[in-house]
Design a protein around this motif. Structure first.
Motif, mmCIF file in Angstrom:
data_model
loop_
_atom_site.group_PDB
_atom_site.id
_atom_site.type_symbol
_atom_site.label_atom_id
_atom_site.label_comp_id
_atom_site.label_asym_id
_atom_site.label_seq_id
_atom_site.Cartn_x
_atom_site.Cartn_y
_atom_site.Cartn_z
ATOM 1 N N LYS A 37 0.849 -1.194 0.000
ATOM 2 C CA LYS A 37 0.000 0.000 0.000
ATOM 3 C C LYS A 37 0.879 1.236 0.000
ATOM 4 N N PHE A 38 0.476 2.208 -0.804
ATOM 5 C CA PHE A 38 1.170 3.483 -0.871
ATOM 6 C C PHE A 38 0.123 4.581 -0.817
ATOM 7 N N GLY A 39 0.429 5.663 -0.127
ATOM 8 C CA GLY A 39 -0.530 6.751 -0.005
ATOM 9 C C GLY A 39 0.024 8.085 -0.443
ATOM 10 N N ILE A 40 -0.873 8.950 -0.895
ATOM 11 C CA ILE A 40 -0.528 10.324 -1.252
ATOM 12 C C ILE A 40 -1.362 11.230 -0.363
ATOM 13 N N GLY A 41 -0.701 12.080 0.407
ATOM 14 C CA GLY A 41 -1.394 12.986 1.310
ATOM 15 C C GLY A 41 -1.223 14.447 0.955
ATOM 16 N N ASN A 42 -0.474 14.738 -0.090
ATOM 17 C CA ASN A 42 -0.235 16.106 -0.529
ATOM 18 C C ASN A 42 -1.510 16.660 -1.161
ATOM 19 N N ALA A 43 -2.002 17.789 -0.624
ATOM 20 C CA ALA A 43 -3.284 18.348 -1.076
ATOM 21 C C ALA A 43 -3.288 18.693 -2.561
ATOM 22 N N ALA A 44 -2.199 19.264 -3.071
ATOM 23 C CA ALA A 44 -2.132 19.632 -4.493
ATOM 24 C C ALA A 44 -2.152 18.385 -5.374
ATOM 25 N N ALA A 45 -1.430 17.353 -4.958
ATOM 26 C CA ALA A 45 -1.407 16.101 -5.723
ATOM 27 C C ALA A 45 -2.787 15.434 -5.702
ATOM 28 N N ILE A 46 -3.452 15.490 -4.570
ATOM 29 C CA ILE A 46 -4.796 14.918 -4.458
ATOM 30 C C ILE A 46 -5.756 15.645 -5.396
ATOM 31 N N GLN A 47 -5.702 16.987 -5.416
ATOM 32 C CA GLN A 47 -6.575 17.757 -6.314
ATOM 33 C C GLN A 47 -6.308 17.402 -7.772
ATOM 34 N N LEU A 48 -5.038 17.236 -8.125
ATOM 35 C CA LEU A 48 -4.675 16.876 -9.491
ATOM 36 C C LEU A 48 -5.209 15.484 -9.851
ATOM 37 N N LEU A 49 -5.067 14.535 -8.944
ATOM 38 C CA LEU A 49 -5.582 13.186 -9.184
ATOM 39 C C LEU A 49 -7.108 13.173 -9.280
ATOM 40 N N LEU A 50 -7.776 13.933 -8.420
ATOM 41 C CA LEU A 50 -9.237 14.005 -8.495
ATOM 42 C C LEU A 50 -9.681 14.663 -9.794
ATOM 43 N N SER A 51 -8.962 15.677 -10.229
ATOM 44 C CA SER A 51 -9.284 16.333 -11.496
ATOM 45 C C SER A 51 -9.152 15.351 -12.655
ATOM 46 N N ALA A 52 -8.083 14.569 -12.655
ATOM 47 C CA ALA A 52 -7.891 13.561 -13.707
ATOM 48 C C ALA A 52 -8.992 12.505 -13.645
#
Length: 159
Positions: A37-52
């Protein structure tokens, strides 16, 4: 149209859009096939992934509702040109007024062709079924419906 798939995609899309809008996601977790398991907690990265994810779900929903682009179109020069234009328009710095300012610098025959393309786009959108129009395009659709009768009467000669 695959109604069940479209409904499921619509629900997922609504969920992801809400998450994107309210900023409620603070971790995205990936599970690999080997059990890690790997996680991303960076808010900017999360917004980018949600946008994609939203963009891809919108594409899948459109395909589920209306089908894939016909192969004869997908292989055409016109489709490839439209995809290049799509990329340019997707740039937030694209300025439609500045684009319009460039038209007088086209070769005059190509300027004629450009306006034939615009006429075809307007009359084509006006002919779409109302239930195929996304809310973001409703005003443009209504404008095209008003302009189309006039444009269909006007012939653009090739000089």
């Amino acid at each position: 149209m695959d109604n069940q798939k479209a409904r499921m995609l619509g629900e997922n899309l609504a969920h992801y859009k809400r998450a994107q809008e309210n900023g409620s996601v603070n971790l995205i977790e990936f599970h690999t096939t080997d059990g890690q398991k790997f996680g991303i907690g960076n808010a900017a990265a999360i917004q980018l992934l949600l946008s994609a994810a939203v963009t891809e779900l919108e594409r899948q929903l459109h395909t589920a509702r209306f089908g894939d682009i016909p192969e004869r179109l997908e292989k055409s020069r016109e489709y490839k040109t439209a995809k290049e234009l799509e990329q340019a328009l997707n740039d937030m710095g694209f300025n439609p007024k500045r684009f319009a300012e460039t038209l007088p610098y086209f070769h005059k025959t190509l300027e004629q062709t450009f306006f034939r393309v615009m006429k075809a786009c307007i009359t084509g959108m006006a002919k779409r079924e109302p239930n195929h129009i996304d809310g973001r395009n409703r005003a443009a659709y209504e404008m095209c419906r008003m302009l189309a009768p006039m444009l269909e009467e006007i012939r653009l000669p090739f000089i």
